[in-house]
Design an enzyme around this catalytic site. Structure first.
Site, PDB file in Angstrom:
ATOM      1  N   CYS A   1      -3.246   1.590   6.737  1.00 39.00           N
ATOM      2  CA  CYS A   1      -3.362   0.932   8.048  1.00 39.00           C
ATOM      3  C   CYS A   1      -3.860   1.879   9.130  1.00 39.00           C
ATOM      4  O   CYS A   1      -4.513   1.458  10.066  1.00 39.00           O
ATOM      5  CB  CYS A   1      -2.007   0.374   8.460  1.00 39.00           C
ATOM      6  SG  CYS A   1      -0.739   1.655   8.573  1.00 39.00           S
TER       7      CYS A   1
ATOM      8  N   ASN B   1       0.788  -1.247   0.000  1.00 38.05           N
ATOM      9  CA  ASN B   1       0.000   0.000   0.000  1.00 38.05           C
ATOM     10  C   ASN B   1       0.819   1.297   0.000  1.00 38.05           C
ATOM     11  O   ASN B   1       0.368   2.293  -0.552  1.00 38.05           O
ATOM     12  CB  ASN B   1      -1.071  -0.016   1.098  1.00 38.05           C
ATOM     13  CG  ASN B   1      -0.508  -0.047   2.483  1.00 38.05           C
ATOM     14  OD1 ASN B   1       0.658  -0.374   2.688  1.00 38.05           O
ATOM     15  ND2 ASN B   1      -1.337   0.299   3.451  1.00 38.05           N
TER      16      ASN B   1
ATOM     17  N   GLU C   1       4.904  -4.114  11.995  1.00 33.82           N
ATOM     18  CA  GLU C   1       3.936  -3.017  11.812  1.00 33.82           C
ATOM     19  C   GLU C   1       2.727  -3.643  11.139  1.00 33.82           C
ATOM     20  O   GLU C   1       2.756  -3.911   9.937  1.00 33.82           O
ATOM     21  CB  GLU C   1       4.501  -1.953  10.880  1.00 33.82           C
ATOM     22  CG  GLU C   1       5.834  -1.393  11.287  1.00 33.82           C
ATOM     23  CD  GLU C   1       5.710  -0.358  12.382  1.00 33.82           C
ATOM     24  OE1 GLU C   1       4.672   0.303  12.459  1.00 33.82           O
ATOM     25  OE2 GLU C   1       6.654  -0.251  13.167  1.00 33.82           O
TER      26      GLU C   1
HETATM   27  P1  NAD Z   1       0.484  -9.182   3.690  1.00 34.90           P
HETATM   28  O1  NAD Z   1       0.686  -9.532   5.113  1.00 34.90           O
HETATM   29  O2  NAD Z   1      -0.428 -10.026   2.883  1.00 34.90           O
HETATM   30  O3  NAD Z   1       1.885  -9.199   2.890  1.00 34.90           O
HETATM   31  C1  NAD Z   1       2.968  -8.384   3.292  1.00 34.90           C
HETATM   32  C2  NAD Z   1       4.273  -9.021   2.820  1.00 34.90           C
HETATM   33  O4  NAD Z   1       4.470 -10.246   3.522  1.00 34.90           O
HETATM   34  C3  NAD Z   1       4.317  -9.352   1.333  1.00 34.90           C
HETATM   35  O5  NAD Z   1       5.576  -8.997   0.814  1.00 34.90           O
HETATM   36  C4  NAD Z   1       4.130 -10.859   1.335  1.00 34.90           C
HETATM   37  O6  NAD Z   1       4.699 -11.490   0.194  1.00 34.90           O
HETATM   38  C5  NAD Z   1       4.870 -11.248   2.603  1.00 34.90           C
HETATM   39  N1  NAD Z   1       4.524 -12.564   3.139  1.00 34.90           N
HETATM   40  C6  NAD Z   1       3.375 -13.269   2.962  1.00 34.90           C
HETATM   41  N2  NAD Z   1       3.459 -14.454   3.619  1.00 34.90           N
HETATM   42  C7  NAD Z   1       4.671 -14.487   4.232  1.00 34.90           C
HETATM   43  C8  NAD Z   1       5.331 -15.433   5.054  1.00 34.90           C
HETATM   44  N3  NAD Z   1       4.773 -16.594   5.403  1.00 34.90           N
HETATM   45  N4  NAD Z   1       6.563 -15.129   5.522  1.00 34.90           N
HETATM   46  C9  NAD Z   1       7.158 -13.953   5.218  1.00 34.90           C
HETATM   47  N5  NAD Z   1       6.581 -13.026   4.421  1.00 34.90           N
HETATM   48  C10 NAD Z   1       5.344 -13.281   3.936  1.00 34.90           C
HETATM   49  O7  NAD Z   1       0.026  -7.662   3.674  1.00 34.90           O
HETATM   50  P2  NAD Z   1      -0.446  -6.773   2.423  1.00 34.90           P
HETATM   51  O8  NAD Z   1      -1.780  -7.273   1.954  1.00 34.90           O
HETATM   52  O9  NAD Z   1       0.660  -6.645   1.459  1.00 34.90           O
HETATM   53  O10 NAD Z   1      -0.619  -5.329   3.119  1.00 34.90           O
HETATM   54  C11 NAD Z   1      -1.786  -4.928   3.787  1.00 34.90           C
HETATM   55  C12 NAD Z   1      -1.620  -5.035   5.301  1.00 34.90           C
HETATM   56  O11 NAD Z   1      -0.487  -4.277   5.703  1.00 34.90           O
HETATM   57  C13 NAD Z   1      -2.802  -4.449   6.051  1.00 34.90           C
HETATM   58  O12 NAD Z   1      -3.160  -5.294   7.112  1.00 34.90           O
HETATM   59  C14 NAD Z   1      -2.257  -3.118   6.571  1.00 34.90           C
HETATM   60  O13 NAD Z   1      -2.912  -2.636   7.712  1.00 34.90           O
HETATM   61  C15 NAD Z   1      -0.835  -3.470   6.831  1.00 34.90           C
HETATM   62  N6  NAD Z   1       0.010  -2.265   6.885  1.00 34.90           N
HETATM   63  C16 NAD Z   1       0.446  -1.830   8.107  1.00 34.90           C
HETATM   64  C17 NAD Z   1       1.214  -0.666   8.215  1.00 34.90           C
HETATM   65  C18 NAD Z   1       1.722  -0.179   9.550  1.00 34.90           C
HETATM   66  O14 NAD Z   1       2.559   0.710   9.566  1.00 34.90           O
HETATM   67  N7  NAD Z   1       1.237  -0.712  10.669  1.00 34.90           N
HETATM   68  C19 NAD Z   1       1.528   0.055   7.052  1.00 34.90           C
HETATM   69  C20 NAD Z   1       1.070  -0.411   5.819  1.00 34.90           C
HETATM   70  C21 NAD Z   1       0.309  -1.582   5.741  1.00 34.90           C
END
Ligand code: NAD
Length: 488
Positions: free
Chosen positions: A289, A157, A255
């Site tokens: 988020c 995002n 995060e």
């Molecule tokens: P996601 O958790 O689906 O994926 C994030 C990353 O993790 C991707 O690169 C993915 O390939 C990787 N991943 C997936 N499975 C994994 C595993 N088993 N081991 C290691 N890595 C793995 O998240 P998304 O859909 O890309 O992003 C949306 C989420 O991110 C929302 O929940 C949002 O709230 C959160 N977010 C949080 C913040 C914050 O600062 N708190 C900021 C931006 C987004």
């Protein structure tokens, strides 16, 4: 069948200062969520390639850490300048793959350059301590040292900014890094790597590997040569990463998601509240988020507020994110739209009333969702408890501040929150009693570079930004120095 863009880009891994094809030769396609066109192909790195990237980062780290911090900062500033010189190209890359409005993509690019410069400024400022000893002729030194190799696993995002949020504090403190972008939005990361390759940054200090979470992400969470995994993404993935990291007791910084409450008191400036909550909910097409995701409005002003909010949400121009006049673009993918439809349908079945919106917009890809306001929702509904990555706002009413605070705190998430009031006593009570990493009073939710972005409860562990975010990338080495042993 998807259309393929004429100049479809084919990217390579960036390891140890060189671009190379993946030996595995498996490629993944990336599409534009606004048009459905295939825009690039990215390599799916093998485990051996991830290990090679980690190895390269480990080898580079020793000499990188020996450079004075101010020299490391110069390398960071060179990268920040490159980013500014390429603002428009980078912004278009982000918009094309993520669907972010082009105006916001430009903000993201410039904010990223500013963030890197800000972290570079810490080079002369972060320090250790010399503490009093209980013994004569002894000094106790607390050195602050880099952790070693950091892995950065990114969501889609704010894909460009998040590279810097992890890389800049890691590098200025003497760590090296291996980044894995989301498979939804990897192109901007490869364009970033191209810029890095044009600078004098030593080989191996920054590495980029792409591929699935279960293979590449898992290796970057469990490899024993990694000292810290810095992850941003969903709670389920964060849980998996924590489990994988536990295998080698790797430090995690997580995060995760949010479900930010916005409280509107009966003395609030309603125009301000409506505008700020709307902006907070539609920015990045509703996929942030920290943005307002559930509203609690005082019953005395509920009717007026709901009417104004619904009109404002309805009056939002959706369209092509490259078009400067568009206010809301597409969602990231079909799974994202299906999740919103499921939550809205479930709420409707349980008695919720749609005031505006409530369905997909007919478009080339079908990935647009109408800005939506729902009332007659209850605290136990999924739409009030689960994160919604889309422009949907459930609104509930309350009778007094204690009830509002109780409802706001009643969530497994604890990232951000907001309140609209003109009463200082109310604002201070909320500061005391809201249990979130951030609270915004009379303004939209958006954190500052010099703040500290850290979720409570399931929203995360550790945090980013500012002095405290920088310290996440340091470990302490205590040295007890006894001297002049023979002299009294
Ligand atoms: P996601 O958790 O689906 O994926 C994030 C990353 O993790 C991707 O690169 C993915 O390939 C990787 N991943 C997936 N499975 C994994 C595993 N088993 N081991 C290691 N890595 C793995 O998240 P998304 O859909 O890309 O992003 C949306 C989420 O991110 C929302 O929940 C949002 O709230 C959160 N977010 C949080 C913040 C914050 O600062 N708190 C900021 C931006 C987004």
């Amino acid at each position: 069948m998807s259309r393929i863009k004429e100049d479809v880009k084919v990217y390579q891994l960036y390891i140890n200062g060189e671009f190379k094809d993946s030996y595995g030769s498996k490629m993944k396609t990336v599409s534009n969520p606004a048009s459905g066109e295939v825009i690039s192909q990215i390599p799916e790195a093998t485990i051996e390639e991830v290990k090679f990237a980690v190895d390269s980062a480990e080898k580079a780290q020793k000499s990188w850490a020996k450079l004075p911090a101010i020299e490391r900062a110069k390398h960071l500033r060179e990268i920040a300048n490159k980013i500014r010189e390429n603002e428009e190209h980078l912004a278009k890359t982000i918009t094309e793959e993520q669907g972010k409005l082009i105006s916001l993509a430009r903000v993201e690019v410039n904010f990223t350059a500013d963030y890197i410069d800000y972290m570079a400024e810490w080079a002369r400022r972060y320090d250790g301590e010399v503490v009093q000893s209980d013994r004569s002729n002894e000094h106790i030194f607390m050195f602050k040292k880099p952790i070693g190799v950091v892995s950065g696993i990114l969501p889609w995002n704010f894909p460009f900014f998040l590279i810097a949020r992890k890389m800049a504090p890691a590098l200025v403190t003497g760590n090296t890094i291996v980044i894995k972008p989301s498979t939804e939005t990897p192109n901007n990361a490869f364009e970033f790597a191209k810029l890095v390759s044009e600078t004098k940054l030593p080989k191996g200090v920054f590495n980029l590997v792409s591929g699935s979470g279960s293979v590449v992400g898992n290796e970057l969470s469990s490899n024993e040569q990694i000292g810290m995994v810095s992850f941003t993404g969903g709670v389920d993935t964060g849980t998996r990463i924590m489990k994988a990291a536990a295998e080698n007791i790797i430090k995690v910084s997580l995060e995760l998601g949010g479900k930010a409450p916005a409280i509107v008191m009966d003395d609030a400036d309603l125009e301000l509240a409506v505008n700020s909550i709307k902006q907070s909910r539609i920015i990045n097409n509703g996929q942030v988020c920290n943005c307002a995701e559930r509203v609690y409005v005082h019953e005395k002003v509920a009717d007026v507020f709901i009417q104004k909010l619904s009109e404002a949400m309805k009056d939002t121009k959706s369209g092509n994110p490259m078009d400067e006049s568009t206010e809301i673009g597409p969602l990231i993918n079909e799974a994202g739209v299906l999740q919103i439809e499921k939550l809205v349908e479930d709420a409707k079945k349980r008695g919720a009333k749609i005031i505006t919106g409530g369905k997909r917009v007919v478009s080339a890809t079908g990935l647009y969702y109408e800005p939506t306001v729902l009332t007659n929702v209850t605290q136990d509904m999924d739409i009030v408890q689960q994160e919604i990555f889309g422009p949907v706002l459930p609104v509930m009413t309350f009778k007094d501040l204690d009830e509002a605070i109780h409802l706001a705190n009643d969530s497994e998430y604890g990232l951000t929150s907001s309140i609209y009031t003109q009463n200082l006593d109310v604002a201070m009570k909320v500061c005391e009693e809201l249990q979130f990493g951030e609270t915004y009073i009379n303004r939209e939710n958006f954190e500052a570079i010099q703040g500290f972005h850290a979720g409570w409860r399931k929203s995360g562990i550790g945090g980013a930004d500012g002095k405290h975010g920088l310290e996440e990338y340091l470990q302490t080495h205590v040295v007890y120095l006894q001297y002049n042993q023979n002299k009294k």
